[in-house]
Design an enzyme around this catalytic site. Sequence first.
Site, PDB file in Angstrom:
ATOM      1  N   LEU A  27      -5.090  -1.572   0.148  1.00  0.00           N
ATOM      2  CA  LEU A  27      -4.275  -2.540  -0.606  1.00  0.00           C
ATOM      3  C   LEU A  27      -2.787  -2.211  -0.560  1.00  0.00           C
ATOM      4  CD1 LEU A  27      -6.463  -2.923  -3.846  1.00  0.00           C
ATOM      5  CD2 LEU A  27      -6.356  -4.489  -1.902  1.00  0.00           C
ATOM      6  N   GLY A  28      -2.481  -0.945  -0.341  1.00  0.00           N
ATOM      7  CA  GLY A  28      -1.072  -0.565  -0.338  1.00  0.00           C
ATOM      8  C   GLY A  28      -0.889   0.858   0.129  1.00  0.00           C
ATOM      9  N   GLU A  29       0.307   1.121   0.604  1.00  0.00           N
ATOM     10  CA  GLU A  29       0.616   2.483   1.039  1.00  0.00           C
ATOM     11  C   GLU A  29       2.076   2.755   0.732  1.00  0.00           C
ATOM     12  OE1 GLU A  29      -0.593   3.417   5.000  1.00  0.00           O
ATOM     13  OE2 GLU A  29      -0.289   5.556   4.615  1.00  0.00           O
ATOM     14  N   GLY A  30       2.320   3.681  -0.188  1.00  0.00           N
ATOM     15  CA  GLY A  30       3.695   4.035  -0.526  1.00  0.00           C
ATOM     16  C   GLY A  30       3.991   5.452  -0.081  1.00  0.00           C
ATOM     17  N   GLY A  33       1.349   7.823  -2.012  1.00  0.00           N
ATOM     18  CA  GLY A  33      -0.094   7.648  -2.043  1.00  0.00           C
ATOM     19  C   GLY A  33      -0.565   6.399  -1.317  1.00  0.00           C
ATOM     20  N   LYS A  55      -6.528   5.082  -5.917  1.00  0.00           N
ATOM     21  CA  LYS A  55      -5.261   5.566  -5.368  1.00  0.00           C
ATOM     22  C   LYS A  55      -5.419   7.045  -5.078  1.00  0.00           C
ATOM     23  CE  LYS A  55      -0.933   4.343  -6.758  1.00  0.00           C
ATOM     24  NZ  LYS A  55       0.296   4.280  -7.610  1.00  0.00           N
ATOM     25  N   ASP A 167       9.794   1.240 -12.852  1.00  0.00           N
ATOM     26  CA  ASP A 167       9.588   0.620 -11.536  1.00  0.00           C
ATOM     27  C   ASP A 167       9.014  -0.789 -11.725  1.00  0.00           C
ATOM     28  OD1 ASP A 167       9.743   0.497  -8.782  1.00  0.00           O
ATOM     29  OD2 ASP A 167       7.886   1.609  -8.429  1.00  0.00           O
TER      30      ASP A 167
END
Length: 352
Positions: A27-30, A33, A55, A167
């Site tokens: 779903l996401g990659e920052g 994590g 996560k 954030d």
Amino acid sequence: DMFFLAFVERVIRPSLRKDDIVLGKKLGEGAFGVVYRVSSSKKPSSKREGDLVLKKATEYGAVEIWMNERVRRACASSCADFVYGFLERSSNKGGEYWLIWRFEGEATLYDLMQSKEFPYNVEALILREVQDLPRGLERENRIIQTIMRQLLFALDGLHSTGIVHRDIKPQNIIFSEGSRAFKIIDLGAAADLRVGINYIPNEFLLDPRYAAPEQYIMSTQTPSAPSPPVATILSPVLWQMNLPDRFDIYSAGLIFLQMAFPGLRTDSGLIQFNRQLKRCDYDLAAWRKSVEPRAGPELRRGFELLDLDGGIGWELLTSMVRYKARQRISAKAALAHPYFDQEGLLALSFMQ
Ligand code: ADP
Ligand code: MG
């Protein structure tokens, strides 16, 4: 007794381990994590759906677990429903923090704002059956008002708990299909001032597109982070003096702006706006004076929306986006603002 409660919870909560988790779509990659949609093999019914989110976090994972545990006890409805967090030692690099939430829904406010249908796509989510009322400014204003009320309600919960998110942005606001309301996610950059956790903000964690002009949420005269027992006694005073919650209010104000002005929903549009506002010394009224005379139809329509009902929308917006933190309205005061006195979105469902 907080520690006792934490202990009891550890024992009675069904704990998921690495081997019980079936990875699904990423779903996401920052920078800190990776996030996946997952299901639990312990719960066969959830397998095909993927009703959880995982996560895998690096160094800030410990703080994020702390924040989520605290939110679950103090203001659960503000954020995504947190299930469990643990240190997974068998992973590489000496371990990762694994955090698990319920899967709240497919879309963030960011996803919804990217659609040409916005804000009507949100109305359809909140009301389920869409009305056949004529489309127009008043109806859009009601939808935006409802989104802002939900966002400020969630923020008020966090701030009353002593947590500053730092954030706040459309990417970190998820639409919960179960609650039919927006909830806040991603507490990786959050600060808990009452116990001094993550007291000194790491500028690296802040998103410059939504960050308030103040670099540090506490005044630079405040020395280093007090140790937890001291912070517990002092921080309500520090909170009053420095009003760190107003950092989030500025970010929420920018989201309000993006909802009113489609041109500010793109990255380049927002960055250009930030440059213009800085040139106006963060004075939103001065910004309006500078752009309105040569405004195109889209910009004029945004001002028209904010000017409805005697300009109370514009009034609220300008009390959120201000240079000085202390002059910004709090989440609680914003919820009591006359902008929210008008009939909300739900009233639409009774009109035919
Ligand atoms: P990061 O920004 O650090 O990558 P986030 O916590 O913001 O991590 O999660 C990344 C993305 O995963 C979000 O933008 C959202 O699309 C999705 N997501 C996170 N938590 C949930 C949840 N509880 N339910 C549904 N989707 C989620
Ligand atoms: Mg995020």
